[in-house]
Design an enzyme around this catalytic site. Structure first.
Site, short mmCIF file in Angstrom:
data_model
loop_
_atom_site.label_atom_id
_atom_site.label_comp_id
_atom_site.label_asym_id
_atom_site.label_seq_id
_atom_site.Cartn_x
_atom_site.Cartn_y
_atom_site.Cartn_z
NE ARG A 129 1.43 -13.81 -19.12
CZ ARG A 129 1.55 -14.01 -20.42
NH1 ARG A 129 2.66 -14.56 -20.90
NH2 ARG A 129 0.58 -13.67 -21.23
CE LYS A 151 3.48 -1.03 1.60
NZ LYS A 151 3.10 0.19 2.36
CD GLU A 193 10.49 6.37 5.51
OE1 GLU A 193 10.04 5.69 6.46
OE2 GLU A 193 9.80 6.68 4.52
CE LYS A 234 9.43 -1.90 4.87
NZ LYS A 234 9.61 -0.84 3.86
CD GLU A 244 0.21 -0.97 3.89
OE1 GLU A 244 1.41 -0.70 3.97
OE2 GLU A 244 -0.61 -0.28 3.24
NE ARG A 248 4.76 -3.77 4.30
CZ ARG A 248 5.41 -4.32 3.29
NH1 ARG A 248 5.18 -5.58 2.98
NH2 ARG A 248 6.29 -3.64 2.60
CG ASN A 252 1.98 3.35 5.28
OD1 ASN A 252 2.79 3.62 4.40
ND2 ASN A 252 1.25 2.24 5.27
CG HIS A 255 4.71 7.22 4.97
ND1 HIS A 255 5.40 7.17 6.17
CD2 HIS A 255 5.58 6.80 4.01
CE1 HIS A 255 6.63 6.74 5.94
NE2 HIS A 255 6.77 6.51 4.65
CG HIS A 259 2.57 9.38 0.59
ND1 HIS A 259 2.07 8.10 0.60
CD2 HIS A 259 3.92 9.26 0.68
CE1 HIS A 259 3.07 7.24 0.72
NE2 HIS A 259 4.20 7.92 0.76
CG HIS A 273 9.52 9.61 0.73
ND1 HIS A 273 8.15 9.59 0.70
CD2 HIS A 273 9.91 8.58 1.53
CE1 HIS A 273 7.71 8.58 1.45
NE2 HIS A 273 8.76 7.96 1.98
#
Length: 373
Positions: A129, A151, A193, A234, A244, A248, A252, A255, A259, A273
């Site tokens: 948990r 993330k 990036e 960042k 986000e 935020r 992306n 992206h 993606h 990537h």
């Protein structure tokens, strides 16, 4: 190898209240990890999650550092590559942590690139948990982007990073010397990036990168400075929008296209990537110019810089056959930023002037992709 946490380093603070942490950027952050971790987590044991490539190049250094401080650890090695961000590998990591009898107050160490950081961080978020974890990024992409901000996640058959959680690390240790072992292609992918931060909202940073990218690639003094600049950028965005809900999403940039291209190429070596992000950023700039909001000369400047940095910038740069336009559009429609069925893109009015557009017409993207092919 030294085990000196006081060696010269850049430290970037990520202010998130009780989840606040530091990013330590230094020449031997892995070698000094044992001392830092012993002081920060007294009595803890550690699960090191890494991949088959990093286990050869960097794991021995981390093991030596932990052993020198008398710290107990268990190693979990998974296959290298984006394909490991799946349910089966996640299960392997979680079962490995539990089988080693690590407890909730013990620590998961993510030693590797972005794939390992996402995978190990997600495993930490759900095992017992919720366990704390430390990011030890060994690729440029991970050091400037994916290790910072919390993330974590895995890919779904429907798209990239669609399963995951926001789970902040307790510490990030970015070892500059680890970058010296990266193949040029991997380093260049991470540079995409890095350039992204200038393209979003810091034109001066982009201009500085234009002037210094050769020194960054060569491992000169600009490298540590560039990583610190990116992490600070960042950290500032994450501090203002941790989960986000707003700005935020600017992170992306490139992206949404990227993606979809990664999925279309099967998350394979055909397209890394960062390479997908590079192409995606150029596409975002070209689409912005197409609808009349971005000067064409700025599009050319961005594309030229990414090309000079050794990155692909067009769909034609992707080896092999690419999926039909309609299939790419379907992949875009599965993006996490889609809201109520509306396509969301990060567009731009020029270098350093990105913004969120929440209602882009699918027909406009379809026609644009057809032309870009």
């Amino acid at each position: 190898m030294t085990d000196n946490p006081d060696a010269p380093a850049h430290i970037v603070h990520v202010p998130l209240g009780e989840r606040t942490y530091d990013i330590v950027i230094g020449p031997d952050a892995i070698g000094s990890a044992g001392t830092r971790l012993k002081k920060m987590f007294p009595g803890a044991r550690f699960a090191i999650v890494t991949d088959t490539n990093v286990s050869e190049s960097q794991l021995p250094r981390l093991e030596a550092s932990l052993s020198a401080q008398g710290l107990a650890y268990h190693v979990i090695v998974v296959a290298a590559g984006e394909a490991s961000k799946n349910w089966a590998t996640l299960n392997t990591v979680v079962d490995g942590i539990i089988a080693a009898r690590l407890e909730r107050n013990d620590i998961v160490l993510a030693l590797g690139g972005g794939v390992i950081g996402d995978l190990a961080g997600f495993a930490a978020s759900i095992t017992r948990r919720g366990m704390d974890f430390v990011q030890i990024p060994t690729s440029l992409l991970a050091q400037v982007d994916s290790s910072v901000g919390g993330k974590t996640g895995i890919n779904s058959v429907h798209g990239k990073n669609l399963v995951g959680a926001f789970h902040q690390p307790r510490l990030v240790l970015a070892d500059l010397s680890a970058l010296d072992t990266l193949p040029a292609r991997q380093f260049n992918a991470g540079y995409a990036e890095l350039a992204k931060y200038g393209l979003i909202d810091d034109a001066e940073l982009f201009f500085w990168l234009e002037a210094n990218y050769r020194d960054i690639a060569a491992g000169g003094a600009s490298r540590a400075q560039a990583i610190a600049k990116a992490c600070a950028a960042k950290a500032r965005v994450v501090a203002g929008d941790e989960k986000e809900r707003g700005n935020r999403a600017l992170l992306n940039l490139g992206h949404t296209f990227g993606h979809a291209l990664e999925k279309a190429t099967g998350y394979s070596e055909r397209l890394l990537h960062g390479e997908g992000v590079s192409i995606g950023m150029v596409l975002a700039y070209k689409f912005s110019a197409r609808i009349g909001i971005c000067p064409s000369q700025e599009v050319g400047r961005v594309e030229a810089h990414l090309k000079n940095a050794g990155l692909p910038t067009t769909l034609a740069d992707i080896p092999g056959d690419l999926a039909p336009t309609e299939a790419l559009l379907d992949m875009i429609a599965q993006d996490k930023k889609v809201s109520r069925g509306k396509l969301t893109f990060i567009l731009t009015r020029g270098i350093g002037q990105a913004f969120i557009e929440n209602d882009v017409a699918p027909d406009a993207i379809r026609a644009f992709l057809e032309d870009m092919r």
